[in-house]
Design an enzyme around this catalytic site. Sequence first.
Site, PDB file in Angstrom:
ATOM      1  N   SER A  24      23.471  75.831 -34.767  1.00 58.66           N
ATOM      2  CA  SER A  24      22.021  75.629 -34.787  1.00 58.66           C
ATOM      3  C   SER A  24      21.341  76.744 -35.580  1.00 58.66           C
ATOM      4  O   SER A  24      21.592  76.888 -36.772  1.00 58.66           O
ATOM      5  CB  SER A  24      21.503  75.541 -33.348  1.00 58.66           C
ATOM      6  OG  SER A  24      20.156  75.147 -33.302  1.00 58.66           O
ATOM      7  N   ASP A  31       2.560  86.709 -44.932  1.00 54.54           N
ATOM      8  CA  ASP A  31       3.373  87.411 -45.937  1.00 54.54           C
ATOM      9  C   ASP A  31       4.824  87.578 -45.486  1.00 54.54           C
ATOM     10  O   ASP A  31       5.467  88.589 -45.779  1.00 54.54           O
ATOM     11  CB  ASP A  31       2.761  88.769 -46.270  1.00 54.54           C
ATOM     12  CG  ASP A  31       2.731  89.711 -45.068  1.00 54.54           C
ATOM     13  OD1 ASP A  31       2.873  89.226 -43.917  1.00 54.54           O
ATOM     14  OD2 ASP A  31       2.560  90.929 -45.265  1.00 54.54           O
ATOM     15  N   HIS A  37      23.223  67.552 -30.610  1.00 59.52           N
ATOM     16  CA  HIS A  37      23.110  68.900 -31.165  1.00 59.52           C
ATOM     17  C   HIS A  37      24.037  69.909 -30.492  1.00 59.52           C
ATOM     18  O   HIS A  37      24.454  70.891 -31.111  1.00 59.52           O
ATOM     19  CB  HIS A  37      21.655  69.358 -31.031  1.00 59.52           C
ATOM     20  CG  HIS A  37      21.351  70.643 -31.704  1.00 59.52           C
ATOM     21  ND1 HIS A  37      21.182  70.757 -33.073  1.00 59.52           N
ATOM     22  CD2 HIS A  37      21.172  71.900 -31.209  1.00 59.52           C
ATOM     23  CE1 HIS A  37      20.901  72.011 -33.386  1.00 59.52           C
ATOM     24  NE2 HIS A  37      20.899  72.724 -32.272  1.00 59.52           N
TER      25      HIS A  37
END
Length: 437
Positions: free
Chosen positions: A145, A362, A415
Site C-alpha cells: 500500500s 509548497d 487490498h
Amino acid sequence: MTAALLNHSTVLTDHVFAVPLDHSRPDGEQIEVFAREVVAAGREGAELPWLLFLQGGPGSGSPRPIGQDAWLGVALRHYRVLLLDQRGTGRSTPANRQSLEARGTAAQQAAYLAHFRADAIVRDAELVRRRLLGEGTQWSTLGQSFGGFCTLTYLSFAPEGIREAFVTGGLPGLRTRVEDIYRTAYPRVARKNAAHYARCPQDVATVQQIAEHLAEHRVRLPDGSPLTVERFQYLGMLLGQGAGSQKLHYLLESPWIRSAAGPELSDTFLEGVRAQVSLASNPLFAALLEPIYAQRSVSTEGTRWAAQRLRGEFPEFDAEQALEAGRPVLFTGEMIYPSMFDLDPALVPLREAAHLLAERGDWPDLYDTERLAGNEVPVYAAVYDDDMYVDRDHSLATAHTVPRIRTWVTGEWEHDALRVSDGQVLEHLFAMARGEV
C-alpha cells in the site's frame, strides 16, 4: 544496540538508528528509527540477501511477527527481512498528541510533521542500509500500500540502493492531483457499499435506523467522544478489506439494547464502533493522508481537505438526503474530514496543525518522473482489480510509464491480500521475479 530474541521459528534482532529529522540538515535535530531484523531459526549465520519491508499507512508501524506467519514465512525462505517502523510509528520516536505538545505552537507542530512523508522515510531507509549492510550494498524491498508509494519515491531518489522491488496494492499515480484521487475514490467506495448491501440486505434498514438515531440523539462512545452520523459512516474503511464486509455485518448484527429510557445503542456496539473509528493508534494517518499526495510541481494550492471539498460532487454519500429519500445510507472509505479533528480525542490537539498542513502549497515533489523514465530496477507489482484504496487505473498508468515494472492484475483479492492470502500473493510475485510466470 541490538538484542537477539528467539521467537518460535524465527530469530529477531532489534536495531535503533539515530537519523536527522531533516535530512537536508544532517547535523541538526536527531530522532530515532527502530527496525526489527527477522531471520529463520538456524539461518542466523547464513549469507542471505536482505528484504526491507515498507508498511502501509501512512503512520502505521511494521508488523509484530509471531513465528513465520502470513507472508513472512514465504519471505524468510529467501531473505533476511527488516521490518522498519517508519518515523513516528511503533518504537521509532513517536509523533502523536502527547509528543507533539512539546513541539510548541501549531505552526511548529506542522513544520515538524512535514518531515514525516515518503521522502524522509526513504532517506531513513538509505541511512539504515548503509549502516547495517555497508556502503555499496543493495537490498530488495517489499512495499504494501503506502509502502509501494515509498518504493516509487525510493526509485526516484536512490535507486542504486535497490536490487529488486515488490509492491502489493501500492503503485501511486505520479502526477495525480489530490482532487483526482477522491474523484475516483468515491465511486469505488459506492460500489463496495452496493456489494455489501447486496450480500447483507438486512443491514440497509439497520444502518438507516442507527443513522436516524444519531441524527436525533447525542450519543457518545465509551471514550466520551461524540458519535455523529458522519463519524459512523467512517466504518466504510472496513469495506476495502477481504473480510471487511463480514466484520461490518457482525458489528451491525445487534446494535440495540432496551434500557429504562427505551431502545438505545448498546455499549458493546459502541465499543466496536470506537475501535474502528478512533485514530488514537494512528494519528499520523489522519494528519498526513492527504499530504502524501501533495507535490508542488503538480499543484501549489495545497490539499485543502480535498475529500471534504469533493464530497459534494457525490450526493449519494449525504446521509440526510438518503434518509429523506428512503435510500440506503452509504459508508465512506479512506477519507479524512476536518470534523474528525473536532471529535476524536486523539486528534483534537492536532487540529490547528492539521489545518496548516492542509493549506500548505509548497510540498516537495515525491517522484522524479525523469529519473523514473530511465528506471533499471526490476519491480514486480500486484494490482487489485477493484482496490478500494488505490485506483487501478492510476497504478497501471504508472506501470506503463516506468520501465521494468511488471504487473499482475488480479480480481481474486482485496487490498489486504498480502496479509490474508497465506503467502500466495508474495509467492506469485517471487515467481514473477524468477521468470516462472
